[in-house]
Motif scaffolding. Structure first.
Motif, short mmCIF file in Angstrom:
data_model
loop_
_atom_site.label_atom_id
_atom_site.label_comp_id
_atom_site.label_asym_id
_atom_site.label_seq_id
_atom_site.Cartn_x
_atom_site.Cartn_y
_atom_site.Cartn_z
N LEU A 1 0.84 -1.20 0.00
CA LEU A 1 0.00 0.00 0.00
C LEU A 1 0.87 1.25 0.00
CD1 LEU A 1 -2.68 -1.04 2.64
CD2 LEU A 1 -2.74 -1.37 0.17
N ALA A 2 1.92 1.23 0.82
CA ALA A 2 2.84 2.36 0.85
C ALA A 2 3.60 2.49 -0.46
CB ALA A 2 3.81 2.20 2.02
N ARG A 3 4.06 1.37 -1.01
CA ARG A 3 4.83 1.41 -2.24
C ARG A 3 4.01 1.98 -3.40
NH1 ARG A 3 6.17 -3.67 -2.29
NH2 ARG A 3 7.94 -3.33 -0.89
N GLY A 4 2.72 1.76 -3.35
CA GLY A 4 1.85 2.27 -4.41
C GLY A 4 1.70 3.78 -4.41
N MET A 5 2.27 4.47 -3.41
CA MET A 5 2.15 5.92 -3.31
C MET A 5 3.39 6.66 -3.80
SD MET A 5 -0.03 6.54 0.20
CE MET A 5 -0.20 8.27 -0.24
N ARG A 6 4.38 5.93 -4.32
CA ARG A 6 5.65 6.55 -4.69
C ARG A 6 5.49 7.73 -5.65
NH1 ARG A 6 10.53 2.11 -5.48
NH2 ARG A 6 10.63 1.45 -3.28
N LEU B 1 1.17 17.61 4.88
CA LEU B 1 0.93 16.81 3.69
C LEU B 1 -0.25 17.36 2.90
CD1 LEU B 1 1.34 13.08 4.83
CD2 LEU B 1 3.05 14.60 3.83
N THR B 2 -0.16 17.28 1.59
CA THR B 2 -1.25 17.78 0.75
C THR B 2 -2.49 16.90 0.93
OG1 THR B 2 -0.61 16.40 -1.14
CG2 THR B 2 0.37 18.62 -0.99
N PRO B 3 -3.67 17.47 0.68
CA PRO B 3 -4.90 16.66 0.78
C PRO B 3 -4.85 15.43 -0.12
CG PRO B 3 -5.46 18.99 0.70
CD PRO B 3 -3.97 18.90 0.45
N ALA B 4 -4.20 15.54 -1.28
CA ALA B 4 -4.14 14.40 -2.20
C ALA B 4 -3.43 13.21 -1.56
CB ALA B 4 -3.43 14.81 -3.50
N ILE B 5 -2.34 13.47 -0.85
CA ILE B 5 -1.61 12.38 -0.19
C ILE B 5 -2.44 11.77 0.93
CG2 ILE B 5 0.41 11.81 1.21
CD1 ILE B 5 2.00 13.87 -0.36
N VAL B 6 -3.04 12.63 1.75
CA VAL B 6 -3.85 12.13 2.86
C VAL B 6 -5.03 11.32 2.34
CG1 VAL B 6 -5.26 12.79 4.84
CG2 VAL B 6 -3.15 14.04 4.35
N GLU B 7 -5.68 11.82 1.30
CA GLU B 7 -6.83 11.10 0.73
C GLU B 7 -6.41 9.74 0.17
OE1 GLU B 7 -8.33 13.90 -2.08
OE2 GLU B 7 -9.01 15.30 -0.52
N HIS B 8 -5.22 9.68 -0.43
CA HIS B 8 -4.76 8.39 -0.97
C HIS B 8 -4.41 7.42 0.15
CE1 HIS B 8 -2.72 5.41 -3.40
NE2 HIS B 8 -3.12 6.03 -4.48
N MET B 9 -3.89 7.92 1.26
CA MET B 9 -3.63 7.05 2.40
C MET B 9 -4.92 6.41 2.89
SD MET B 9 -0.83 9.32 4.56
CE MET B 9 -0.55 8.07 5.84
N TRP B 10 -6.01 7.19 2.85
CA TRP B 10 -7.31 6.63 3.24
C TRP B 10 -7.86 5.69 2.17
CZ3 TRP B 10 -9.36 5.99 7.66
CH2 TRP B 10 -9.06 6.84 8.71
N ALA B 11 -7.80 6.10 0.92
CA ALA B 11 -8.37 5.29 -0.15
C ALA B 11 -7.69 3.94 -0.26
CB ALA B 11 -8.27 6.05 -1.48
N SER B 12 -6.39 3.91 -0.01
CA SER B 12 -5.65 2.65 -0.14
C SER B 12 -5.84 1.74 1.07
CB SER B 12 -4.16 2.94 -0.31
OG SER B 12 -3.63 3.50 0.89
N ILE C 1 9.95 2.02 6.54
CA ILE C 1 11.16 2.25 5.74
C ILE C 1 10.77 2.71 4.35
CG2 ILE C 1 13.10 1.09 4.58
CD1 ILE C 1 13.47 -0.60 7.08
N GLU C 2 9.78 2.06 3.76
CA GLU C 2 9.32 2.45 2.42
C GLU C 2 8.78 3.87 2.41
OE1 GLU C 2 7.97 2.82 -1.42
OE2 GLU C 2 9.33 1.27 -0.64
N MET C 3 7.97 4.23 3.39
CA MET C 3 7.39 5.57 3.43
C MET C 3 8.49 6.63 3.57
SD MET C 3 4.01 4.91 5.81
CE MET C 3 3.32 6.56 5.57
N ALA C 4 9.45 6.40 4.46
CA ALA C 4 10.52 7.38 4.67
C ALA C 4 11.47 7.42 3.48
CB ALA C 4 11.28 7.05 5.95
N TRP C 5 11.64 6.30 2.79
CA TRP C 5 12.46 6.29 1.57
C TRP C 5 11.85 7.23 0.52
CZ3 TRP C 5 11.57 5.25 -3.54
CH2 TRP C 5 12.70 5.08 -4.36
N GLN C 6 10.54 7.23 0.43
CA GLN C 6 9.86 8.10 -0.53
C GLN C 6 10.06 9.56 -0.19
OE1 GLN C 6 5.73 7.01 -1.27
NE2 GLN C 6 6.21 4.86 -0.89
#
Length: 394
Positions: free
Chosen positions: A14-19, A35-46, A72-77
């Protein structure tokens, strides 16, 4: 709506899909300082935003290994994206696991588990005990993830007739209040070197009534919801795993970016590429190996404690010390990797807005956190040495 999560994929995917989205939005998030609304909304949608929660709150209760790899994946992004991951996800995890039934129903069930939570759990407030709850006053700094949170966590000391409560000798009672956003006064002072997009605002309340059912013990390990070992280990190990993973993710992003840069990077007055220089080759080998070793230490420390709790054993002071030391060590190693990567990249690492530049700022901001300070290492060493039996804050 939160999507159904395939248990086989769990949360790392789920996190990798947000790169792509996180990369596109990074500069705008920094400008907005949250964080922009788009990122927050995608965290919810996923389903990522609720994934760490107990099942009753829409989560899948991942293992520590899964949580570590996800962070680790989220912080790598992006450092800020990863930091919000170690703020919002453990906050809702803890509230969902430890709030009394009436509080869980009000905060989670009533909102169909669509609850984003951030804040500061350190007890910078005082709650005077009154009928049915506490009258809370206090001011908290670095409320990470509060820029987009519907509820804000606030740690406090319960007070009875002006006197502090004590759990045992030398150990005061400490609780966490879960407060609706509209009852919070935000004092926006989030103008910082790094982690600019985390919305880590200062906030306060004055004489606010908080019902007791919307509070829980800061060091609780008595889970009212959830069956994973993590829910029976308390907030401190989850938070420690988050800090370790965050540092590892940011450091890995810099090591990866420098390795990619090396083939085309030529320093002024040097005809050889960075990749062909023996000193760079040795440095890369050393720092990648150090990073891998730190990651393995973190996974070993946390999964060992997790396995002990799952088998019914106690979460001993030694196990807790092992986890906290692993987090401190991983942070120290990651900071060293970041410094090396920044130096060898030369001017490529100083250009504003580049991943290298942003990650370097983020690392030197996030690694200032008291949770991974040298005092933690000293407390753990004293347990190993038998100087003290326990340190309740570990």
């Amino acid at each position: 709506m939160t999507s159904t999560i395939d248990a086989a994929d769990r949360v790392v995917g789920l996190a990798r899909g947000m790169r792509e989205l996180v990369s596109e939005q990074a500069a705008e998030s920094e400008r907005a300082r949250t964080l922009t609304p788009a990122i927050v909304e995608h965290m919810w949608a996923s389903g990522l935003m609720t994934a760490f929660n107990p099942v009753e709150a829409g989560g899948v209760e991942p293992s520590f290994a899964e949580m570590i790899e996800t962070w680790i994946e989220m912080a790598w992004q992006d450092g800020s994206f990863g930091w919000v991951g170690i703020a919002n996800l453990p906050s809702s995890f803890a509230a969902a696991a430890y709030l009394p039934d009436e509080g869980f129903a009000e905060v989670f069930t009533k909102n169909l588990n669509h609850v984003t939570m951030g804040g500061q759990f350190f007890p910078n407030g005082q709650g005077t005990a009154v009928d049915g709850g506490f009258t809370l006053s206090g001011a908290w700094s670095f409320g990470s993830g509060t820029g987009h949170s519907e509820y804000v966590a606030a740690g406090f000391f319960p007070m009875d007739d002006g006197e502090m409560r004590w759990i045992s000798e030398g150990v005061p009672d400490m609780r966490v209040a879960v407060i609706p956003r509209e009852q919070i006064t935000f004092n926006d002072g989030w103008f910082v070197q790094g982690l600019k997009a985390t919305g880590s605002y200062d906030y306060s309340v004055q004489d606010l009534f908080v019902p007791e059912y919307r509070t829980f013990a800061l060091f609780s390990r008595d889970a009212l919801r959830g069956s994973s070992p993590a829910t029976r280990m308390g907030l401190m190990p989850v938070t420690a795993a988050g800090h370790a993973s965050w540092a590892l993710g940011v450091a890995k992003s810099m090591l990866d970016d420098v390795q990619e840069l090396a083939a085309t990077k030529f320093r002024m007055s040097d005809m050889a590429s960075l990749a062909s220089r023996p000193t760079f080759q040795k440095g890369l080998a050393h720092h990648v190996a150090a990073w891998r070793a730190a990651r393995l230490l973190v996974i070993d420390a946390f999964t060992t404690a997790e396995a002990a709790v799952e088998s019914g054993e106690a979460l001993t002071p030694a196990l807790r010390a092992d986890m906290r030391v692993a987090a401190v060590y991983a942070t120290d190693v990651s900071r060293e990797c970041a410094e090396w990567a920044h130096l060898v990249a030369g001017t490529s690492s100083i250009r504003e807005g580049s991943r290298l530049e942003r990650a370097f700022r983020d690392m030197y901001t996030g690694s200032q956190h008291a949770f991974i300070s040298e005092k933690i290492a000293m407390d753990a060493a004293q347990i190993w040495l038998g100087i003290i039996e326990d340190q309740f804050g570990l």
